[in-house]
Design a protein around this motif. Structure first.
Motif, mmCIF file in Angstrom:
data_model
loop_
_atom_site.group_PDB
_atom_site.id
_atom_site.type_symbol
_atom_site.label_atom_id
_atom_site.label_comp_id
_atom_site.label_asym_id
_atom_site.label_seq_id
_atom_site.Cartn_x
_atom_site.Cartn_y
_atom_site.Cartn_z
ATOM 1 N N ASP A 188 0.927 -1.295 -0.116
ATOM 2 C CA ASP A 188 0.074 0.000 0.053
ATOM 3 C C ASP A 188 0.882 1.137 0.044
ATOM 4 O OD1 ASP A 188 0.636 -0.587 2.468
ATOM 5 O OD2 ASP A 188 -0.996 0.248 3.669
ATOM 6 N N THR A 189 2.219 1.143 0.590
ATOM 7 C CA THR A 189 2.851 2.536 0.656
ATOM 8 C C THR A 189 3.397 2.332 -0.984
ATOM 9 O OG1 THR A 189 3.490 1.936 2.792
ATOM 10 C CG2 THR A 189 4.773 3.454 1.658
ATOM 11 N N VAL A 190 3.629 1.419 -1.751
ATOM 12 C CA VAL A 190 4.075 1.261 -3.117
ATOM 13 C C VAL A 190 3.170 1.994 -3.646
ATOM 14 C CG1 VAL A 190 4.781 -0.106 -5.099
ATOM 15 C CG2 VAL A 190 5.662 -0.499 -2.667
ATOM 16 N N ALA A 191 1.996 1.682 -3.457
ATOM 17 C CA ALA A 191 0.813 2.165 -4.485
ATOM 18 C C ALA A 191 0.803 3.702 -4.158
ATOM 19 C CB ALA A 191 -0.496 1.819 -4.104
ATOM 20 N N TRP A 192 0.784 4.192 -2.810
ATOM 21 C CA TRP A 192 0.737 5.568 -2.479
ATOM 22 C C TRP A 192 1.805 6.244 -3.211
ATOM 23 C CZ3 TRP A 192 4.232 8.279 0.880
ATOM 24 C CH2 TRP A 192 3.901 9.557 1.464
ATOM 25 N N LEU A 193 3.226 5.721 -3.219
ATOM 26 C CA LEU A 193 4.367 6.547 -3.643
ATOM 27 C C LEU A 193 4.198 6.759 -5.316
ATOM 28 C CD1 LEU A 193 7.088 8.106 -3.311
ATOM 29 C CD2 LEU A 193 8.223 5.486 -3.300
ATOM 30 N N GLN A 194 3.617 5.520 -5.718
ATOM 31 C CA GLN A 194 3.605 5.596 -7.250
ATOM 32 C C GLN A 194 2.473 6.415 -7.727
ATOM 33 O OE1 GLN A 194 4.896 2.823 -9.405
ATOM 34 N NE2 GLN A 194 4.654 4.693 -10.660
ATOM 35 N N ALA A 195 1.591 6.353 -7.026
ATOM 36 C CA ALA A 195 0.304 7.711 -7.340
ATOM 37 C C ALA A 195 1.076 8.946 -7.396
ATOM 38 C CB ALA A 195 -0.845 7.550 -6.413
ATOM 39 N N TYR A 196 1.720 9.227 -6.395
ATOM 40 C CA TYR A 196 2.488 10.538 -6.315
ATOM 41 C C TYR A 196 3.440 10.755 -7.342
ATOM 42 C CZ TYR A 196 5.198 14.566 -4.653
ATOM 43 O OH TYR A 196 5.350 15.991 -4.455
ATOM 44 N N THR A 197 4.200 9.688 -7.620
ATOM 45 C CA THR A 197 5.101 9.733 -8.784
ATOM 46 C C THR A 197 4.704 9.879 -10.253
ATOM 47 O OG1 THR A 197 6.783 8.488 -7.295
ATOM 48 C CG2 THR A 197 7.438 8.641 -9.667
ATOM 49 N N ASP A 198 3.478 9.211 -10.295
ATOM 50 C CA ASP A 198 2.803 9.212 -11.616
ATOM 51 C C ASP A 198 2.282 10.680 -11.824
ATOM 52 O OD1 ASP A 198 3.576 6.558 -11.978
ATOM 53 O OD2 ASP A 198 1.521 5.911 -11.586
ATOM 54 N N ALA A 199 1.821 11.146 -10.684
ATOM 55 C CA ALA A 199 1.266 12.762 -10.965
ATOM 56 C C ALA A 199 2.358 13.816 -10.783
ATOM 57 C CB ALA A 199 0.332 12.758 -9.535
ATOM 58 N N HIS A 200 3.507 13.671 -10.582
ATOM 59 C CA HIS A 200 4.416 14.695 -10.568
ATOM 60 C C HIS A 200 5.481 14.666 -11.135
ATOM 61 C CE1 HIS A 200 1.831 16.700 -7.580
ATOM 62 N NE2 HIS A 200 1.705 15.733 -7.056
ATOM 63 N N TYR A 201 5.947 13.521 -11.702
ATOM 64 C CA TYR A 201 7.357 13.142 -12.258
ATOM 65 C C TYR A 201 7.105 12.615 -13.546
ATOM 66 C CZ TYR A 201 11.974 11.345 -13.318
ATOM 67 O OH TYR A 201 13.020 10.910 -13.996
ATOM 68 N N ARG A 202 7.981 13.131 -14.571
ATOM 69 C CA ARG A 202 7.978 12.509 -15.834
ATOM 70 C C ARG A 202 9.488 12.307 -16.338
ATOM 71 N NH1 ARG A 202 3.648 11.711 -15.087
ATOM 72 N NH2 ARG A 202 1.925 12.758 -15.715
ATOM 73 N N PRO A 203 9.934 11.181 -16.591
ATOM 74 C CA PRO A 203 11.248 10.943 -16.722
ATOM 75 C C PRO A 203 11.433 11.650 -18.308
ATOM 76 C CG PRO A 203 10.113 8.930 -16.575
ATOM 77 C CD PRO A 203 9.080 9.983 -16.509
ATOM 78 N N GLU A 204 12.694 12.176 -18.306
ATOM 79 C CA GLU A 204 13.221 12.667 -19.545
ATOM 80 C C GLU A 204 13.366 11.540 -20.520
ATOM 81 O OE1 GLU A 204 16.755 15.186 -19.405
ATOM 82 O OE2 GLU A 204 16.238 15.946 -17.355
ATOM 83 N N PRO A 205 12.869 12.207 -21.730
ATOM 84 C CA PRO A 205 12.761 11.071 -22.867
ATOM 85 C C PRO A 205 14.275 10.757 -23.291
ATOM 86 C CG PRO A 205 12.111 13.286 -23.574
ATOM 87 C CD PRO A 205 12.043 13.469 -22.265
ATOM 88 N N LYS A 206 14.516 9.587 -23.666
ATOM 89 C CA LYS A 206 15.960 9.286 -24.110
ATOM 90 C C LYS A 206 16.313 10.021 -25.393
ATOM 91 C CE LYS A 206 15.827 4.857 -21.604
ATOM 92 N NZ LYS A 206 15.971 3.384 -21.494
ATOM 93 N N LYS A 207 17.451 10.429 -25.589
ATOM 94 C CA LYS A 207 17.888 11.069 -26.605
ATOM 95 C C LYS A 207 18.477 10.074 -27.641
ATOM 96 C CE LYS A 207 18.490 15.599 -24.219
ATOM 97 N NZ LYS A 207 19.631 16.248 -23.920
ATOM 98 N N ARG A 208 18.382 10.055 -28.846
ATOM 99 C CA ARG A 208 18.874 9.355 -29.984
ATOM 100 C C ARG A 208 20.233 9.679 -30.071
ATOM 101 N NH1 ARG A 208 19.770 10.286 -35.456
ATOM 102 N NH2 ARG A 208 19.859 8.368 -36.612
ATOM 103 N N ARG A 209 20.890 8.530 -29.995
ATOM 104 C CA ARG A 209 22.350 8.808 -30.088
ATOM 105 C C ARG A 209 22.855 8.810 -31.531
ATOM 106 N NH1 ARG A 209 26.549 4.176 -28.793
ATOM 107 N NH2 ARG A 209 28.465 5.187 -29.134
ATOM 108 N N ARG A 210 23.418 9.884 -32.052
ATOM 109 C CA ARG A 210 23.888 10.087 -33.570
ATOM 110 C C ARG A 210 24.847 9.106 -33.767
ATOM 111 N NH1 ARG A 210 22.757 16.165 -35.010
ATOM 112 N NH2 ARG A 210 20.667 16.249 -34.100
ATOM 113 N N PRO A 211 24.776 8.592 -34.955
ATOM 114 C CA PRO A 211 26.006 7.466 -35.358
ATOM 115 C C PRO A 211 27.339 8.124 -35.650
ATOM 116 C CG PRO A 211 24.301 7.821 -37.077
ATOM 117 C CD PRO A 211 23.685 8.344 -36.042
ATOM 118 N N ALA A 212 28.443 7.742 -35.330
ATOM 119 C CA ALA A 212 29.615 8.172 -35.462
ATOM 120 C C ALA A 212 29.736 8.547 -37.163
ATOM 121 C CB ALA A 212 30.819 7.300 -35.151
ATOM 122 N N SER A 213 29.890 9.684 -37.625
ATOM 123 C CA SER A 213 29.809 9.858 -38.983
ATOM 124 C C SER A 213 31.196 9.452 -39.701
ATOM 125 C CB SER A 213 30.073 11.272 -39.465
ATOM 126 O OG SER A 213 30.952 12.007 -38.616
#
Length: 170
Positions: free
Chosen positions: A137-162
């Motif tokens: 139940d504490t995991v669920a409580w923390l998950q609800a808060y995290t879902d509402a207030h945190y967005r992971p940064e999108p992963k950036k595409r790694r450019r190939p070595a030219s």
């Protein structure tokens, strides 16, 4: 732990849980140590616990004590730390504790957190940090808060070595 029962002011923008920490001390666990301390559990703090640490059990070899009065607040700027804890596979409470300088037979918890990053900062500062599993139940409580207030940064595409031909690029 029933997070709703342990939450302080629900109108507050900052969710809060009151907890108590259970620590254990073992006398002379081996010939090199006089005392060994261990975090046993983090439980909901109840009014009957009082405000002072108290002994729950002492058989002469093992002493178990309850340390009430910890208030855990969730902060938006710790969102990444909560996310890392939740996605670790085994979400935990992090407890920072210290041995008493004047009496090395005593240890006391100093702080409680759910943030992986905060625990990392404590460890970087050479503090003792242990963890115990979170109740569902504490995991669920923390998950609800995290879902509402945190967005992971999108992963950036790694450019190939030219300078590499396309078939040798990762």
């Amino acid at each position: 732990m029933d997070a709703d029962a342990a939450v302080g002011d629900t109108s507050s923008a900052r969710p809060t849980i009151r907890v108590a920490v259970v620590m254990e001390r073992e006398a002379q666990p081996n010939r090199w140590e006089d005392w060994r301390f261990r975090l046993v559990d983090v439980v909901p703090d109840e009014p009957g616990f009082g405000r002072q640490a108290r002994v729950l059990r002492d058989d002469g070899q093992v002493l178990r004590s309850l340390h009430p009065g910890f208030v855990l607040q969730l902060f938006r700027d710790e969102g990444e730390g909560y996310h890392l804890n939740l996605t670790s596979g085994s979400p935990v409470w992090f407890v920072m504790w210290r041995v008493d300088d004047d009496d090395p037979s005593r240890a006391r918890p100093e702080a409680v957190s759910l943030s992986y990053n905060e625990a990392g900062r404590w460890l970087d500062a050479q503090e003792r940090v242990d963890n115990v599993p979170l109740a569902p139940d504490t995991v669920a409580w923390l998950q609800a808060y995290t879902d509402a207030h945190y967005r992971p940064e999108p992963k950036k595409r790694r450019r190939p070595a030219s300078f590499l031909p396309p078939d040798q690029r990762e």
